[in-house]
Design an enzyme around this catalytic site. Structure first.
Site: not given
Ligand SMILES: [Zn+2]
Length: 301
Positions: A67-68, A141
């Site tokens: 998504d990045h 993360h």
């Molecule tokens: Zn993300």
């Protein structure tokens, strides 16, 4: 007048929804365009938002979850197709270089543009220009993730009353500004510090030191709030923030305009993010982002 604004291209985490594209954010800062975290579909979102490949000078990727970064393939090919005349620089976590290379060379195309890769491997400055210093800070993360921050150098604001009191006018004002002194009047006598503007981009992370360092004193902070506060357990497990956590960071950092984004598809009511951010005691300007929104960097104080 120089334009400083955020153009929101996408606001969904993990998977796009009917209303939200994968991530994507363009920061216009004077003549430059910095593209953050181009998720899938970014090329088309740029078109819809009136952002051209020529507008891009820099690409900053926080980490290599799809998504990045899935949009890199399309955006990089478009930069080449349009033969962007200036160099473009890409920053991303060095540990993910193989992902960047795959996306950069995902399919056959003609490479026409100088794309410089400047991977990030530690906290610290990445670039210094006359209008900003760009720096990275490590986040927390499951895969290595870095947030980014732009800091404009402090300047000086001339004070007309003081200039008049010293009888300084016309070309002498410029001379005093350049040389720092005019006769026995110094620049400090007739001006005050004009604090440089600050912007930070904080994506996938749980609370950590880097989040606070990036947010400190920001005029505009873009920060993920994937989850609502009732799902704080999920947020912490998966390395994300809740609306309340993100807002508390902004409150403590003195942020002037907070932009929440990167929402989980499990929620359908954006108002709840706003409500929880306010409940956390954040009192500055607050925006729950949606696709194609434009947010100006707040006027100087
Ligand atoms: Zn993300």
């Amino acid at each position: 007048m120089s334009v400083r604004e955020l153009v929101v291209l996408g606001t969904a985490s993990q998977v796009p929804t009917r209303h939200r594209n994968h991530n994507g954010y363009l920061l216009r800062w004077d003549g430059e365009g910095i593209l953050f975290d181009p998720g899938e579909g970014t090329q088309r979102q740029m078109l819809r938002a009136g952002v051209a490949a020529h507008d891009l000078n820099r690409i900053c990727v926080t980490h290599f979850h799809g998504d990045h970064c899935l949009g890199l393939a399309g955006v990089i090919q478009r930069i080449n197709l349009d033969q962007v005349p200036h160099e473009v620089t890409a920053h991303y976590p060095r540990s993910g270089r193989r992902f960047f290379e795959r996306l950069r060379y995902a399919t056959a195309y003609r490479e026409t543009v100088g794309l410089t890769e400047a991977p990030v491997a530690a906290d610290g400055p990445l670039a210094v220009t006359p209008s900003y210093t760009l720096e990275a800070r490590r986040l927390s993360h499951p895969v290595e993730s870095y947030g980014y921050r732009l800091t404009e150098p402090d300047g000086r604001r001339m004070l007309p009353g003081r200039l008049a009191a010293h009888g300084i006018a016309g070309p002498d004002v410029g001379r005093l500004r350049r040389e720092g002194r005019l006769g026995d009047v110094t620049l400090e006598d007739v001006s005050e510090v004009r604090r440089g503007q600050r912007f930070a981009f904080v994506m996938d992370t749980r609370l950590c030191e880097g989040v606070h360092a990036l947010a400190e004193g920001c005029d505009l902070l873009v920060i993920e709030s994937t989850f609502l506060d009732e799902d704080i357990g999920l947020a912490t497990d998966h390395g994300h923030l809740t609306a309340g956590q993100a807002a508390a960071v902004a409150r403590d950092a003195g942020v002037r305009h907070l932009v929440l984004t990167h929402f989980s598809q499990r929620y359908s009511e954006p108002e709840e993010f706003e409500r929880q951010a306010r409940a956390a005691g954040y009192e500055g300007e607050l925006t729950v982002a949606y696709d194609l929104l434009r947010v100006p960097v707040p006027k100087r104080r």
